[in-house]
Motif scaffolding. Sequence first.
Motif, mmCIF file in Angstrom:
data_model
loop_
_atom_site.group_PDB
_atom_site.id
_atom_site.type_symbol
_atom_site.label_atom_id
_atom_site.label_comp_id
_atom_site.label_asym_id
_atom_site.label_seq_id
_atom_site.Cartn_x
_atom_site.Cartn_y
_atom_site.Cartn_z
ATOM 1 N N GLN A 73 -12.119 -59.061 -22.919
ATOM 2 C CA GLN A 73 -13.094 -59.492 -24.295
ATOM 3 C C GLN A 73 -12.714 -61.085 -24.370
ATOM 4 O OE1 GLN A 73 -15.126 -57.229 -24.833
ATOM 5 N NE2 GLN A 73 -14.091 -55.542 -23.754
ATOM 6 N N LYS A 75 -14.014 -63.933 -24.733
ATOM 7 C CA LYS A 75 -14.668 -64.570 -25.881
ATOM 8 C C LYS A 75 -13.921 -64.581 -27.292
ATOM 9 C CE LYS A 75 -19.037 -65.963 -24.552
ATOM 10 N NZ LYS A 75 -20.705 -65.887 -24.597
ATOM 11 N N ASP A 76 -13.850 -62.975 -27.494
ATOM 12 C CA ASP A 76 -13.277 -62.631 -28.868
ATOM 13 C C ASP A 76 -11.680 -62.806 -28.853
ATOM 14 O OD1 ASP A 76 -15.714 -61.713 -30.049
ATOM 15 O OD2 ASP A 76 -15.351 -59.549 -29.627
ATOM 16 N N ASP A 113 -17.828 -47.258 -13.816
ATOM 17 C CA ASP A 113 -18.461 -46.457 -12.888
ATOM 18 C C ASP A 113 -19.677 -47.107 -12.274
ATOM 19 O OD1 ASP A 113 -17.596 -44.136 -12.025
ATOM 20 O OD2 ASP A 113 -19.122 -42.986 -13.257
ATOM 21 N N GLN A 114 -20.328 -48.149 -12.963
ATOM 22 C CA GLN A 114 -21.355 -48.705 -12.546
ATOM 23 C C GLN A 114 -21.193 -49.464 -11.003
ATOM 24 O OE1 GLN A 114 -24.384 -48.118 -13.847
ATOM 25 N NE2 GLN A 114 -23.466 -46.995 -15.495
ATOM 26 N N LYS A 170 -7.312 -48.606 -19.132
ATOM 27 C CA LYS A 170 -7.422 -47.169 -19.602
ATOM 28 C C LYS A 170 -8.552 -46.393 -18.710
ATOM 29 C CE LYS A 170 -9.969 -48.367 -23.839
ATOM 30 N NZ LYS A 170 -9.713 -48.216 -25.077
ATOM 31 N N GLU B 69 -25.495 -61.546 -26.085
ATOM 32 C CA GLU B 69 -24.795 -61.393 -24.773
ATOM 33 C C GLU B 69 -25.322 -60.096 -24.398
ATOM 34 O OE1 GLU B 69 -20.764 -61.634 -25.518
ATOM 35 O OE2 GLU B 69 -20.775 -63.610 -26.382
ATOM 36 N N HIS B 122 -27.794 -42.938 -17.726
ATOM 37 C CA HIS B 122 -26.493 -42.626 -18.122
ATOM 38 C C HIS B 122 -26.402 -41.198 -18.140
ATOM 39 C CE1 HIS B 122 -25.550 -46.966 -18.752
ATOM 40 N NE2 HIS B 122 -26.748 -46.970 -19.143
ATOM 41 N N LYS B 128 -17.313 -39.640 -17.463
ATOM 42 C CA LYS B 128 -16.617 -40.627 -17.713
ATOM 43 C C LYS B 128 -15.918 -40.545 -19.007
ATOM 44 C CE LYS B 128 -14.459 -44.696 -15.822
ATOM 45 N NZ LYS B 128 -13.989 -44.502 -14.570
ATOM 46 N N ARG B 129 -16.724 -40.011 -20.094
ATOM 47 C CA ARG B 129 -16.494 -39.815 -21.318
ATOM 48 C C ARG B 129 -16.671 -38.474 -21.806
ATOM 49 N NH1 ARG B 129 -15.145 -44.319 -20.630
ATOM 50 N NH2 ARG B 129 -15.341 -45.948 -21.941
ATOM 51 N N LYS B 152 -22.453 -56.275 -29.411
ATOM 52 C CA LYS B 152 -21.316 -57.175 -29.882
ATOM 53 C C LYS B 152 -20.440 -56.583 -30.773
ATOM 54 C CE LYS B 152 -21.362 -61.759 -29.900
ATOM 55 N NZ LYS B 152 -21.583 -62.874 -30.157
ATOM 56 N N TYR B 155 -18.771 -52.495 -29.141
ATOM 57 C CA TYR B 155 -17.959 -51.938 -27.884
ATOM 58 C C TYR B 155 -16.734 -51.364 -28.450
ATOM 59 C CZ TYR B 155 -15.632 -56.641 -27.872
ATOM 60 O OH TYR B 155 -14.916 -57.725 -28.356
ATOM 61 N N GLU B 156 -16.113 -50.659 -27.390
ATOM 62 C CA GLU B 156 -14.911 -49.830 -27.718
ATOM 63 C C GLU B 156 -13.536 -50.522 -28.415
ATOM 64 O OE1 GLU B 156 -14.351 -46.434 -24.904
ATOM 65 O OE2 GLU B 156 -11.956 -46.986 -25.210
ATOM 66 N N GLU B 157 -13.401 -51.665 -27.384
ATOM 67 C CA GLU B 157 -12.078 -52.307 -27.772
ATOM 68 C C GLU B 157 -12.237 -53.015 -29.272
ATOM 69 O OE1 GLU B 157 -13.375 -52.496 -24.792
ATOM 70 O OE2 GLU B 157 -11.632 -51.474 -23.806
ATOM 71 N N PHE B 158 -13.508 -53.434 -29.556
ATOM 72 C CA PHE B 158 -13.849 -53.924 -30.726
ATOM 73 C C PHE B 158 -13.614 -52.953 -31.995
ATOM 74 C CE2 PHE B 158 -16.585 -56.036 -34.052
ATOM 75 C CZ PHE B 158 -16.006 -57.247 -33.924
ATOM 76 N N VAL B 160 -11.419 -50.479 -31.967
ATOM 77 C CA VAL B 160 -9.980 -50.110 -31.901
ATOM 78 C C VAL B 160 -9.309 -51.338 -32.715
ATOM 79 C CG1 VAL B 160 -8.097 -49.914 -30.611
ATOM 80 C CG2 VAL B 160 -10.057 -48.819 -29.905
ATOM 81 N N ARG B 394 -21.497 -58.723 -37.389
ATOM 82 C CA ARG B 394 -20.461 -59.787 -37.006
ATOM 83 C C ARG B 394 -20.629 -61.055 -37.778
ATOM 84 N NH1 ARG B 394 -17.805 -59.218 -31.154
ATOM 85 N NH2 ARG B 394 -17.005 -61.158 -31.765
ATOM 86 N N ALA B 434 -12.897 -43.593 -30.280
ATOM 87 C CA ALA B 434 -12.387 -45.029 -29.450
ATOM 88 C C ALA B 434 -10.614 -44.737 -29.598
ATOM 89 C CB ALA B 434 -12.789 -46.305 -30.191
ATOM 90 N N ARG B 437 -9.222 -42.074 -27.290
ATOM 91 C CA ARG B 437 -9.032 -42.858 -25.886
ATOM 92 C C ARG B 437 -7.662 -43.628 -26.234
ATOM 93 N NH1 ARG B 437 -11.649 -43.471 -21.545
ATOM 94 N NH2 ARG B 437 -11.812 -45.745 -21.784
ATOM 95 N N GLU B 438 -7.654 -44.561 -27.150
ATOM 96 C CA GLU B 438 -6.409 -45.402 -27.160
ATOM 97 C C GLU B 438 -5.216 -44.623 -27.157
ATOM 98 O OE1 GLU B 438 -6.940 -48.451 -26.758
ATOM 99 O OE2 GLU B 438 -5.200 -49.203 -27.301
#
Lengths: 192, 450
Positions: A73, A75-76, A113-114, A170, B69, B122, B128-129, B152, B155-158, B160, B394, B434, B437-438
């Motif tokens: 990430q 940019k963030d 996975d892609q 992960k 993005e 998908h 995967k999940r 934006k 997403y998962e990390e955001f 978390v 955001r 999320a 998984r973390e």
Amino acid sequence: MKTRLSLASVSVVIAALGMTACTKESAAPSGGIEPKTMSDALHAVLVADRTVYTKNVVNRLVKEDKVIKASEQWKDDKALPLPAQMFRYGSEIVAEGDSNFSYSLLSLWPINDQNNAKTEAEKTGLKYIFDNPGQNFYTEESLGGTTYFTAVYPDVAVAPVCVSCHNNHKDTPKKDFKIGDVMGGVVIRIPI
Amino acid sequence: MTFTIAMAMYYFNALTGDEKNDFLPGNTSDGHYQIENKCDTCHGDGFDDRETLQKSCVRCHKQELKMIEDSHPKSKFTNPRNADRIKILDARYCVTCHVEHKTGKTRAMGVSLPEDYCFLCHENVEKKRPSHKGMGYETCDDAGCHNYHDNKALYEEFLVKHNDEDKYLPEMKLPVKNIKAVFRGRDEKFTKSLSIADIDSPRGVVVSQKISYQWHASSHSKSGVNCQECHLSVNEKKNVNEKKEWLFKPNYKHCEKCHLQETKGFLQSRHGMRLAEGLPAMQVKDARLKMHESAKDKVLNCQSCHSDHSFNTEKAAIDSCLSCHADDHSNAYKKSKHYRAFLSSMNGKDDSKESVTCAGCHLPRVASQEDGVKRILVDHNQNNYLRPNEKMIRSVCMNCHGLKFSLESLADRKLILNNFTGEPSIENKGFALAMEREALKRKGLIKEKN
């Protein structure tokens, strides 16, 4: 690719490069450059840029000088893009234009996975370069009604950041990569 | 004979004029009906092929997709390895999902595909999940989980990173515009404050007392912007011999001379997109949203919100909007906490003069760089923050609120209608997934499920 080489010079280049790997011959368009030659040349540039970015930018600034982080990430996190991202962004810019070739970074152990092997050529090619270190894989395949010259080149862990990032992610299916390992492959396709 | 001639004239006018409604094969979407009478905007010269349509889509939406993005850019699908995918869903073309003139088949955001399109690629997501096992195709975009283009804030990390945020952030503050500083840094003339005695209207043009006072109280007089800056004709062809004329009713091209970014946004917006295509300006009565009957004949240009001469941005940020918009969300604003926050800031209880107005959320202040100068300007294109509404998380909501509260509030239709009076009744499950998984990652327990 509008560049055209004479048959003589193409022969010299081919002879110099040698056909060291599993190869399915593909004919060059009349008077044009052979797909394999073009693919090898493209790969030489790609791998050179990738190595420079990985070693001289990311590994130096992140692992050695410890002045900035590299992050998915970026940019963030106001960090450096990861080497694999840098590579992919380049391939996406190429894909936006009409460059008449494409390239991807794939793996049998992808984080996303892609980026797993999907076509038969990818599956066979990735297995080949893993089983035969140092060798490339060349073939032809038909996708969406077009025949492609497809080359698969080993993508080797060249710096500590490669293995540490992949082993600790992960989403990684493999956590024991070592420097020098074939982590995946660069797949280049040229329509013929 | 007379009838035939009359019919011929009618259809000739219908085909060549601005009114082509009779030839539309079906309703256009909420985002395009404003320009539906100018067929060539999308179709080019000859109702060509989808390549022409694609170019038209890109011409207007390229910047927007870049800004967010885009998670599914065309470049992901032009790679031959995805030939099997584009056979199922040709995501290289916008019109695969957004077909216009499909009355009754077009859903929110102009999507004309059935709801299960995510599954086309998908379908094996649970591999995967595993947590996604059993989730229906209709849940992909539930409560701010996933969008096709803009993820934006999702997403998962955001999730978390922002999981622990409270409903209200410790510092609640909208970005403050720096337009004055930018202009003053650009040209010394903008640092000069003008008085009524400085008015430079030409001889013969009478400036009323009301107009003089309005201008004198405005930011223009305080920044050295005199009458001629706006009222002299724009030399569009850059002809050195062209004599500038006095115009009593300047248009957006005059505003654009100084407010380029703002005008660009306006011309891309639902308010100004007709002007950008050379069509007559939108009128309030053209709107599909509920509007006040009394405002129906109002024409949408820069002055209709900013009012000539006074250019009161506070008025433009609330009163101008509410003078036209009459839907439930707009009508509830003055009973909302957001409005109370605005009043509080106006009473000087808040250090920041920038508070929660209609424009503060729908035409927000955003940062950009121009020639190395950081600018915080109002983005006049509300499409950038409208649908899906996670687009505003955001840039707008997270100036004051935690991510989870923001997502859950925007997913709650009732809360939107009452202008966020009350608590969200919808839970975003993405945070729990999320964080789960973390936790597994920290324990080193995440493994691929074969």
